[in-house]
Design a protein around this motif. Structure first.
Motif, PDB file in Angstrom:
ATOM      1  N   TYR A  58       0.830  -1.207   0.000  1.00 44.77           N
ATOM      2  CA  TYR A  58       0.000   0.000   0.000  1.00 44.77           C
ATOM      3  C   TYR A  58       0.864   1.256   0.000  1.00 44.77           C
ATOM      4  O   TYR A  58       2.041   1.227   0.381  1.00 44.77           O
ATOM      5  N   THR A 183      -9.873   4.473   0.128  1.00 36.59           N
ATOM      6  CA  THR A 183      -8.947   3.455  -0.354  1.00 36.59           C
ATOM      7  C   THR A 183      -9.574   2.736  -1.557  1.00 36.59           C
ATOM      8  O   THR A 183     -10.785   2.810  -1.770  1.00 36.59           O
ATOM      9  N   SER A 185      -8.984  -0.628  -1.832  1.00 34.10           N
ATOM     10  CA  SER A 185      -8.586  -1.968  -1.392  1.00 34.10           C
ATOM     11  C   SER A 185      -9.373  -3.074  -2.083  1.00 34.10           C
ATOM     12  O   SER A 185      -8.866  -4.176  -2.300  1.00 34.10           O
ATOM     13  N   ILE A 201      -2.344  -1.027  -2.902  1.00 33.21           N
ATOM     14  CA  ILE A 201      -3.551  -0.314  -2.492  1.00 33.21           C
ATOM     15  C   ILE A 201      -3.213   1.157  -2.264  1.00 33.21           C
ATOM     16  O   ILE A 201      -2.214   1.489  -1.620  1.00 33.21           O
TER      17      ILE A 201
END
Length: 226
Positions: A58, A183, A185, A201
């Motif tokens: 991320y 986000t 994700s 991410i």
């Protein structure tokens, strides 16, 4: 390969999680600070497993926007990944959770010790009153941030869901900033899918929304960001 990596990850995830929380099962005897450290270490370990096995990493943009006083985190919710990630960046935080998550085996003692707040959507006014009381109590007792998912449930990438008014009620009652976070994700940690996809991410932390706005303006600003 994605199937093999996902299988290996989940095998280690469950073995490690059960072992870890069994070892630290006597949480009622721990101090709150020690309990926070235990929970944070577990979250960090899961993120490392995701990086090493699933190749899911991320990047975070906007850390400079994090307030230096108590605030509300309003994050979109595409997968379980956010629940692992947010406590790492935002220490001494508490989640606002649905009541049915209160009895998850292994975790429920930790949720109680950490002071997580539960809401019962079927109990309208009473639940909102309890939410505000508990949110105020947590801030008064040293919690830095209250994490809430205004969508109320996990939402697939590209989809929109009406935001709940809980975030607005806390914002008005406690007169503290709201920090919007978005986000992506769900593009990698695919919700309700065994197979996870490798990738990075993206986490966007927006500038805080300062106290003083009415509900309509606040919710419109959050809808634009989340």
């Amino acid at each position: 390969m994605e199937f093999v990596r996902s299988l290996f990850f989940y095998l280690l995830f469950y073995i490690w999680t059960i072992f870890y929380f069994v070892v630290f099962s006597q949480v009622r005897f721990f101090s709150k600070n020690f309990t926070i450290k235990i929970a944070e270490f577990w979250s960090v370990s899961i993120m490392k497993l995701a990086r090493w096995i699933l190749f899911i990493d991320y990047k975070v943009e906007g850390k400079e926007n994090i307030p230096d006083k108590p605030f509300i985190i309003a994050s979109n919710h595409q997968s379980a990944w956010e629940t692992f990630f947010l406590p790492i960046i935002f220490t001494r935080s508490v989640f606002v959770l649905k009541k049915n998550l209160k009895n998850i085996p292994i975790f429920r003692s930790y949720f109680k010790k950490l002071g997580f707040i539960y809401v019962d959507k079927d109990n309208g006014f009473s639940s909102m009153k309890s939410l505000l009381k508990n949110a105020s109590n947590r801030v008064d007792n040293g919690v830095y941030s209250i994490i809430i998912f205004p969508e109320g449930t996990r939402v697939r990438p590209g989809e929109k869901k009406e935001l709940s008014s809980g975030v607005s009620a806390i914002y008005k009652s406690l007169s503290i900033p709201v920090l919007p976070i978005r986000t992506n994700s769900g593009e990698f940690w695919v919700n309700k899918s065994f197979i996870k996809k490798r990738g990075r991410i993206s986490v966007k932390i927006y500038k805080p929304i300062m106290p003083g706005l009415n509900k309509e303006v606040l919710m419109k600003m959050l809808e634009e960001k989340l």
